[in-house]
Design an enzyme around this catalytic site. Structure first.
Site, PDB file in Angstrom:
ATOM      1  N   SER A  80     -18.611   0.035  31.147  1.00  0.00           N
ATOM      2  CA  SER A  80     -18.813  -0.342  32.113  1.00  0.00           C
ATOM      3  C   SER A  80     -18.795   0.246  33.438  1.00  0.00           C
ATOM      4  O   SER A  80     -17.507   0.697  33.850  1.00  0.00           O
ATOM      5  CB  SER A  80     -16.729  -1.398  32.010  1.00  0.00           C
ATOM      6  OG  SER A  80     -16.466  -1.417  30.679  1.00  0.00           O
ATOM      7  N   LYS A  91     -20.152  -8.077  32.424  1.00  0.00           N
ATOM      8  CA  LYS A  91     -18.987  -7.092  32.272  1.00  0.00           C
ATOM      9  C   LYS A  91     -18.393  -7.687  33.874  1.00  0.00           C
ATOM     10  O   LYS A  91     -16.811  -7.597  33.940  1.00  0.00           O
ATOM     11  CB  LYS A  91     -19.223  -5.988  31.665  1.00  0.00           C
ATOM     12  CG  LYS A  91     -18.217  -5.378  31.866  1.00  0.00           C
ATOM     13  CD  LYS A  91     -17.495  -5.900  30.267  1.00  0.00           C
ATOM     14  CE  LYS A  91     -15.757  -4.907  30.421  1.00  0.00           C
ATOM     15  NZ  LYS A  91     -14.653  -5.223  29.427  1.00  0.00           N
ATOM     16  N   LYS A 124     -10.922  -0.278  38.449  1.00  0.00           N
ATOM     17  CA  LYS A 124     -12.304   0.634  38.428  1.00  0.00           C
ATOM     18  C   LYS A 124     -12.870  -0.520  38.220  1.00  0.00           C
ATOM     19  O   LYS A 124     -14.300  -0.845  39.532  1.00  0.00           O
ATOM     20  CB  LYS A 124     -12.383   1.648  37.659  1.00  0.00           C
ATOM     21  CG  LYS A 124     -13.505   2.680  37.414  1.00  0.00           C
ATOM     22  CD  LYS A 124     -14.565   1.433  35.997  1.00  0.00           C
ATOM     23  CE  LYS A 124     -13.437   1.264  35.008  1.00  0.00           C
ATOM     24  NZ  LYS A 124     -15.069   0.436  33.986  1.00  0.00           N
TER      25      LYS A 124
HETATM   26  P1  NAD Z   1     -11.280   6.912  28.481  1.00  0.00           P
HETATM   27  O1  NAD Z   1     -10.229   7.035  29.002  1.00  0.00           O
HETATM   28  O2  NAD Z   1     -10.264   6.552  26.559  1.00  0.00           O
HETATM   29  O3  NAD Z   1     -12.130   7.874  27.103  1.00  0.00           O
HETATM   30  C1  NAD Z   1     -12.860   7.883  28.404  1.00  0.00           C
HETATM   31  C2  NAD Z   1     -13.737   9.077  27.497  1.00  0.00           C
HETATM   32  O4  NAD Z   1     -15.316  10.110  28.054  1.00  0.00           O
HETATM   33  C3  NAD Z   1     -12.509  10.596  27.803  1.00  0.00           C
HETATM   34  O5  NAD Z   1     -12.572  11.320  25.908  1.00  0.00           O
HETATM   35  C4  NAD Z   1     -13.389  11.777  28.331  1.00  0.00           C
HETATM   36  O6  NAD Z   1     -13.169  12.370  27.928  1.00  0.00           O
HETATM   37  C5  NAD Z   1     -14.691  11.475  27.897  1.00  0.00           C
HETATM   38  N1  NAD Z   1     -15.562  11.750  28.849  1.00  0.00           N
HETATM   39  C6  NAD Z   1     -15.836  11.328  29.887  1.00  0.00           C
HETATM   40  N2  NAD Z   1     -16.445  12.078  30.783  1.00  0.00           N
HETATM   41  C7  NAD Z   1     -17.369  13.040  30.093  1.00  0.00           C
HETATM   42  C8  NAD Z   1     -18.498  13.850  30.051  1.00  0.00           C
HETATM   43  N3  NAD Z   1     -19.142  13.757  30.945  1.00  0.00           N
HETATM   44  N4  NAD Z   1     -19.047  13.891  29.339  1.00  0.00           N
HETATM   45  C9  NAD Z   1     -18.196  13.735  27.761  1.00  0.00           C
HETATM   46  N5  NAD Z   1     -17.535  13.324  27.164  1.00  0.00           N
HETATM   47  C10 NAD Z   1     -16.845  12.385  28.970  1.00  0.00           C
HETATM   48  O7  NAD Z   1     -11.689   5.446  28.840  1.00  0.00           O
HETATM   49  P2  NAD Z   1     -11.887   4.017  26.980  1.00  0.00           P
HETATM   50  O8  NAD Z   1     -10.459   3.232  27.768  1.00  0.00           O
HETATM   51  O9  NAD Z   1     -12.642   4.679  26.038  1.00  0.00           O
HETATM   52  O10 NAD Z   1     -12.943   3.244  28.162  1.00  0.00           O
HETATM   53  C11 NAD Z   1     -14.691   3.398  28.203  1.00  0.00           C
HETATM   54  C12 NAD Z   1     -15.128   2.536  28.894  1.00  0.00           C
HETATM   55  O11 NAD Z   1     -15.023   1.408  27.587  1.00  0.00           O
HETATM   56  C13 NAD Z   1     -15.072   2.091  30.094  1.00  0.00           C
HETATM   57  O12 NAD Z   1     -15.974   1.874  31.218  1.00  0.00           O
HETATM   58  C14 NAD Z   1     -13.704   1.295  30.097  1.00  0.00           C
HETATM   59  O13 NAD Z   1     -14.397   0.411  31.181  1.00  0.00           O
HETATM   60  C15 NAD Z   1     -14.229   0.685  28.987  1.00  0.00           C
HETATM   61  N6  NAD Z   1     -13.895  -0.653  28.562  1.00  0.00           N
HETATM   62  C16 NAD Z   1     -12.110   0.018  27.934  1.00  0.00           C
HETATM   63  C17 NAD Z   1     -11.496  -0.689  26.891  1.00  0.00           C
HETATM   64  C18 NAD Z   1     -10.213  -0.171  26.934  1.00  0.00           C
HETATM   65  O14 NAD Z   1      -9.178  -1.351  26.079  1.00  0.00           O
HETATM   66  N7  NAD Z   1      -9.747   0.562  26.903  1.00  0.00           N
HETATM   67  C19 NAD Z   1     -12.236  -2.342  26.933  1.00  0.00           C
HETATM   68  C20 NAD Z   1     -12.672  -2.504  27.226  1.00  0.00           C
HETATM   69  C21 NAD Z   1     -14.390  -1.758  28.272  1.00  0.00           C
END
Ligand code: NAD
Length: 295
Positions: free
Chosen positions: A96, A171, A239
């Site tokens: 997102s 979104k 964010k």
């Molecule tokens: P998270 O922080 O748990 O996971 C993100 C992952 O990306 C981490 O493991 C991190 O190490 C990895 N990462 C970051 N930079 C990187 C890079 N340069 N190279 C390789 N890996 C890298 O986040 P999440 O909760 O999984 O969310 C991911 C996305 O989904 C976000 O944009 C969030 O807003 C969206 N989202 C989350 C939810 C939720 O409930 N958690 C729901 C809908 C949407």
């Protein structure tokens, strides 16, 4: 066909596992989560040591990282996967992020004959595990048609909303509705309890009417139980609402309700509550009134 997957966090890890269950051939990387890479590899994925290694092998590359700068870094940073992508590859960014950034990234990829969809999701971790996420997608129709079967292995709803950026615009609309709904619920239940009516009675009486919503059903019980375990963290919602502010500025759209809710979330963040579920917006009202919501 080989699927690359970068970002195995709360969402990415179960999404990748669902693709493995569906029989796809996966290569995965996560710069900061070696344990998650090992876990997904134990389910059958090939573990890569770098994003570049994923890029070189992928026919379709999925990214699922926190925000616009992280997608930029994963694709164009020192270990950026874009450097090794073959012409004809499709990047599907499920993060997102700002739709303005999605369009910039798409233009950079187009210069090397790589197509892109922005395909953020709604649903959170439980739906990522169940494979019932809702995808909102931006990009060319023919690229969408090619990727839809893949996305359907991770979600129960896959809707194309328009050209590149349209997924993330949608979104942001989703995130405005969720944030403002939660704030309204916290405000209403606080007023109700202060006025002498049990929150549980209020919830039972109004959830079937016009005010009822998925947000109310999910968050009212959490508020009454003072259970703010995430779920979706306040910091991630900040964010998203900051991305709403940037987008609203670019198109001159008024956002007074978003601004108010964002201020409330920022106060909670400053108080050390940023890692709580966004239902903790209730704590803003509890701090102001000294009234703790109960069942
Ligand atoms: P998270 O922080 O748990 O996971 C993100 C992952 O990306 C981490 O493991 C991190 O190490 C990895 N990462 C970051 N930079 C990187 C890079 N340069 N190279 C390789 N890996 C890298 O986040 P999440 O909760 O999984 O969310 C991911 C996305 O989904 C976000 O944009 C969030 O807003 C969206 N989202 C989350 C939810 C939720 O409930 N958690 C729901 C809908 C949407």
């Amino acid at each position: 066909m080989k699927i690359g997957f970068i970002g195995l966090g709360i969402m990415g890890r179960p999404m990748a596992k669902n693709l493995l269950k569906a029989g796809y051939d996966l290569i995965v990387a996560d710069k900061f989560a070696a344990e998650a890479v090992a876990d997904v590899a134990s389910c059958g994925a090939q573990a890569a040591a770098s994003n570049k290694e994923v890029g070189a092998a992928a026919d379709i590359l999925i990214t699922m990282v926190p925000n616009s700068p992280n997608v930029m870094e994963a694709l164009f940073g020192e270990d950026g996967a874009a450097a090794t992508l073959k012409p004809g590859t499709i990047v599907v960014d499920c993060s997102s992020i700002s739709p303005i950034a999605s369009r910039e990234i798409c233009a950079k990829l187009a210069a090397q004959d790589v197509e892109m969809l922005d395909a953020p999701v709604s649903g959170g971790e439980p739906k990522a595990i169940d494979g019932t996420l809702a995808f909102m997608v931006g990009g060319k129709q023919e690229v969408f048609d090619q990727c839809k079967p893949l996305l359907e292995k991770m979600g129960s709803s896959v809707v194309r909303c328009g050209d590149i950026g349209a997924g993330n615009v949608t979104k942001l609309c989703n995130q405005i509705c969720v944030a403002v709904n939660i704030a309204a619920l916290a405000e209403a239940l606080t007023l109700g309890q202060l006025a002498g009516v049990e929150p549980e009675s209020i919830f039972e009486a109004i959830k079937g009417g016009l005010a009822g919503s998925t947000v109310m059903n999910a968050k009212a019980p959490m508020m009454m139980d003072q259970n703010f375990k995430p779920g979706f963290r306040i910091d991630l919602h900040i964010k998203d609402l900051n991305n709403v502010v940037d987008t609203a500025k670019a198109v001159d759209s008024p956002i007074p309700l978003t601004q108010s809710t964002l201020e409330m979330m920022k106060i909670l963040h400053r108080d050390g509550d940023g890692s709580l579920d966004h239902s903790a917006l209730l704590k803003y009202y509890q701090k102001l009134t000294g009234e703790i919501l109960h069942r």
